[in-house]
Motif scaffolding. Structure first.
Motif, PDB file in Angstrom:
ATOM      1  N   LYS A   6     -17.566 -23.080 -29.155  1.00  0.00           N
ATOM      2  CA  LYS A   6     -18.525 -22.055 -29.364  1.00  0.00           C
ATOM      3  C   LYS A   6     -19.756 -22.470 -29.834  1.00  0.00           C
ATOM      4  O   LYS A   6     -20.897 -22.174 -29.313  1.00  0.00           O
ATOM      5  N   ILE A   7     -19.802 -23.548 -30.748  1.00  0.00           N
ATOM      6  CA  ILE A   7     -21.214 -24.129 -31.413  1.00  0.00           C
ATOM      7  C   ILE A   7     -21.906 -24.851 -30.438  1.00  0.00           C
ATOM      8  O   ILE A   7     -23.049 -24.520 -30.260  1.00  0.00           O
ATOM      9  N   LEU A   8     -21.228 -25.726 -29.527  1.00  0.00           N
ATOM     10  CA  LEU A   8     -21.774 -26.647 -28.729  1.00  0.00           C
ATOM     11  C   LEU A   8     -22.463 -25.593 -27.624  1.00  0.00           C
ATOM     12  O   LEU A   8     -23.500 -25.919 -27.113  1.00  0.00           O
ATOM     13  N   SER A   9     -21.515 -24.682 -27.162  1.00  0.00           N
ATOM     14  CA  SER A   9     -22.240 -24.023 -26.050  1.00  0.00           C
ATOM     15  C   SER A   9     -23.299 -23.088 -26.483  1.00  0.00           C
ATOM     16  O   SER A   9     -24.198 -22.781 -25.652  1.00  0.00           O
ATOM     17  N   THR A  10     -23.130 -22.578 -27.688  1.00  0.00           N
ATOM     18  CA  THR A  10     -24.570 -21.726 -28.093  1.00  0.00           C
ATOM     19  C   THR A  10     -25.623 -23.025 -28.244  1.00  0.00           C
ATOM     20  O   THR A  10     -26.863 -22.338 -28.102  1.00  0.00           O
ATOM     21  N   LEU A  11     -25.341 -23.926 -28.531  1.00  0.00           N
ATOM     22  CA  LEU A  11     -26.755 -24.909 -28.566  1.00  0.00           C
ATOM     23  C   LEU A  11     -27.253 -25.159 -27.268  1.00  0.00           C
ATOM     24  O   LEU A  11     -28.389 -25.313 -27.216  1.00  0.00           O
ATOM     25  N   VAL A  12     -26.186 -25.360 -26.394  1.00  0.00           N
ATOM     26  CA  VAL A  12     -26.609 -25.199 -24.903  1.00  0.00           C
ATOM     27  C   VAL A  12     -27.537 -24.216 -24.211  1.00  0.00           C
ATOM     28  O   VAL A  12     -28.562 -24.231 -23.852  1.00  0.00           O
ATOM     29  N   ALA A  13     -27.109 -23.060 -24.859  1.00  0.00           N
ATOM     30  CA  ALA A  13     -27.711 -21.613 -24.485  1.00  0.00           C
ATOM     31  C   ALA A  13     -29.145 -21.570 -25.128  1.00  0.00           C
ATOM     32  O   ALA A  13     -30.052 -21.282 -24.328  1.00  0.00           O
ATOM     33  N   ILE A  14     -29.097 -22.108 -26.437  1.00  0.00           N
ATOM     34  CA  ILE A  14     -30.440 -22.300 -27.048  1.00  0.00           C
ATOM     35  C   ILE A  14     -31.309 -22.926 -26.615  1.00  0.00           C
ATOM     36  O   ILE A  14     -32.653 -22.806 -26.224  1.00  0.00           O
ATOM     37  N   GLU A  15     -31.051 -24.328 -26.381  1.00  0.00           N
ATOM     38  CA  GLU A  15     -31.771 -25.212 -25.461  1.00  0.00           C
ATOM     39  C   GLU A  15     -32.580 -24.680 -24.147  1.00  0.00           C
ATOM     40  O   GLU A  15     -33.854 -24.530 -24.021  1.00  0.00           O
ATOM     41  N   PHE A  16     -31.890 -23.953 -23.493  1.00  0.00           N
ATOM     42  CA  PHE A  16     -32.093 -23.242 -22.233  1.00  0.00           C
ATOM     43  C   PHE A  16     -33.038 -22.170 -22.223  1.00  0.00           C
ATOM     44  O   PHE A  16     -34.162 -21.878 -21.593  1.00  0.00           O
ATOM     45  N   ILE A  17     -32.817 -21.303 -23.487  1.00  0.00           N
ATOM     46  CA  ILE A  17     -33.649 -20.228 -23.947  1.00  0.00           C
ATOM     47  C   ILE A  17     -35.057 -20.770 -24.103  1.00  0.00           C
ATOM     48  O   ILE A  17     -35.935 -20.376 -24.227  1.00  0.00           O
ATOM     49  N   PHE A  18     -34.834 -21.919 -24.778  1.00  0.00           N
ATOM     50  CA  PHE A  18     -36.005 -22.582 -25.378  1.00  0.00           C
ATOM     51  C   PHE A  18     -37.083 -23.114 -24.351  1.00  0.00           C
ATOM     52  O   PHE A  18     -38.086 -22.978 -24.279  1.00  0.00           O
ATOM     53  N   ILE A  19     -36.421 -23.663 -23.182  1.00  0.00           N
ATOM     54  CA  ILE A  19     -37.370 -24.214 -22.065  1.00  0.00           C
ATOM     55  C   ILE A  19     -37.523 -22.860 -21.414  1.00  0.00           C
ATOM     56  O   ILE A  19     -38.893 -22.912 -20.961  1.00  0.00           O
ATOM     57  N   MET A  20     -36.833 -21.762 -21.389  1.00  0.00           N
ATOM     58  CA  MET A  20     -37.738 -20.593 -20.872  1.00  0.00           C
ATOM     59  C   MET A  20     -38.849 -20.296 -21.507  1.00  0.00           C
ATOM     60  O   MET A  20     -39.810 -19.859 -20.971  1.00  0.00           O
ATOM     61  N   TYR A  21     -38.589 -20.440 -22.861  1.00  0.00           N
ATOM     62  CA  TYR A  21     -40.100 -20.015 -23.662  1.00  0.00           C
ATOM     63  C   TYR A  21     -41.150 -20.732 -23.391  1.00  0.00           C
ATOM     64  O   TYR A  21     -42.383 -20.296 -23.171  1.00  0.00           O
ATOM     65  N   LEU A  22     -40.990 -22.167 -23.312  1.00  0.00           N
ATOM     66  CA  LEU A  22     -41.931 -23.019 -22.883  1.00  0.00           C
ATOM     67  C   LEU A  22     -42.469 -22.689 -21.425  1.00  0.00           C
ATOM     68  O   LEU A  22     -43.878 -22.693 -21.316  1.00  0.00           O
ATOM     69  N   GLU A  23     -41.781 -22.309 -20.638  1.00  0.00           N
ATOM     70  CA  GLU A  23     -41.919 -22.266 -19.140  1.00  0.00           C
ATOM     71  C   GLU A  23     -42.762 -20.897 -18.957  1.00  0.00           C
ATOM     72  O   GLU A  23     -43.712 -20.914 -18.260  1.00  0.00           O
ATOM     73  N   THR A  24     -42.299 -20.102 -19.605  1.00  0.00           N
ATOM     74  CA  THR A  24     -42.437 -18.366 -19.221  1.00  0.00           C
ATOM     75  C   THR A  24     -43.549 -17.952 -20.289  1.00  0.00           C
ATOM     76  O   THR A  24     -44.478 -17.258 -19.964  1.00  0.00           O
ATOM     77  N   PHE A  25     -43.551 -17.927 -21.376  1.00  0.00           N
ATOM     78  CA  PHE A  25     -44.398 -17.488 -22.268  1.00  0.00           C
ATOM     79  C   PHE A  25     -45.326 -18.515 -22.979  1.00  0.00           C
ATOM     80  O   PHE A  25     -46.588 -18.228 -23.474  1.00  0.00           O
ATOM     81  N   ALA A  26     -44.852 -19.908 -23.160  1.00  0.00           N
ATOM     82  CA  ALA A  26     -46.040 -20.707 -23.610  1.00  0.00           C
ATOM     83  C   ALA A  26     -46.355 -21.722 -22.606  1.00  0.00           C
ATOM     84  O   ALA A  26     -46.615 -22.971 -22.745  1.00  0.00           O
ATOM     85  N   THR A  27     -46.615 -21.209 -21.306  1.00  0.00           N
ATOM     86  CA  THR A  27     -46.792 -22.020 -20.422  1.00  0.00           C
ATOM     87  C   THR A  27     -47.881 -23.069 -20.441  1.00  0.00           C
ATOM     88  O   THR A  27     -47.896 -24.178 -19.918  1.00  0.00           O
TER      89      THR A  27
END
Length: 121
Positions: A6-27
């Motif tokens: 659960k911890i590792l999966s959550t970290l994977v999810a956070i990584e991809f949500i951070f990538i989304m932030y960079l690409e979509t909101f902090a383009t």
């Protein structure tokens, strides 16, 4: 072991949500430029910005699927196995297509560890 997954999966999810932030909101941010090896000139092209934002939505959805599988799905581990395999394959393609092996390690390391644990336990 379930807690570690659960911890590792959550970290994977956070990584991809951070990538989304960079690409979509902090383009056009400096951090986005550094992360994706882009120049300020690249950001003057509206098509590049649109493509980044679109890709960001996909990465955000990957993060949401991983979170859903981790905490809410009835057969979450099966969904996580599929998600981790998908992430690993995308990381392989990204590393290959850009001739930058570090992309694989940045994007897939946590997913590989999570997948191994899911398959072993």
């Amino acid at each position: 072991m379930d807690i570690l997954i659960k911890i590792l999966s959550t970290l994977v999810a956070i990584e991809f949500i951070f990538i989304m932030y960079l690409e979509t909101f902090a383009t056009t941010s400096k951090k986005t430029a550094e992360t994706f090896n882009l120049t300020e000139e690249d950001f003057t092209n509206d098509k590049v910005k649109l493509l980044l934002k679109n890709q960001g939505v996909y990465n955000g959805l990957i993060g949401m699927v991983v979170l859903y599988a981790t905490f809410f799905a009835l057969n979450g581990n099966a969904m996580l196995v599929g998600s981790m395999i998908y992430i690993i394959l995308v990381a392989i393609y990204g590393a290959y297509s850009s001739s930058n092996i570090s992309i694989f390690f940045k994007q897939a390391t946590l997913s590989v560890i999570t997948l191994v644990l899911l398959l072993l336990f």
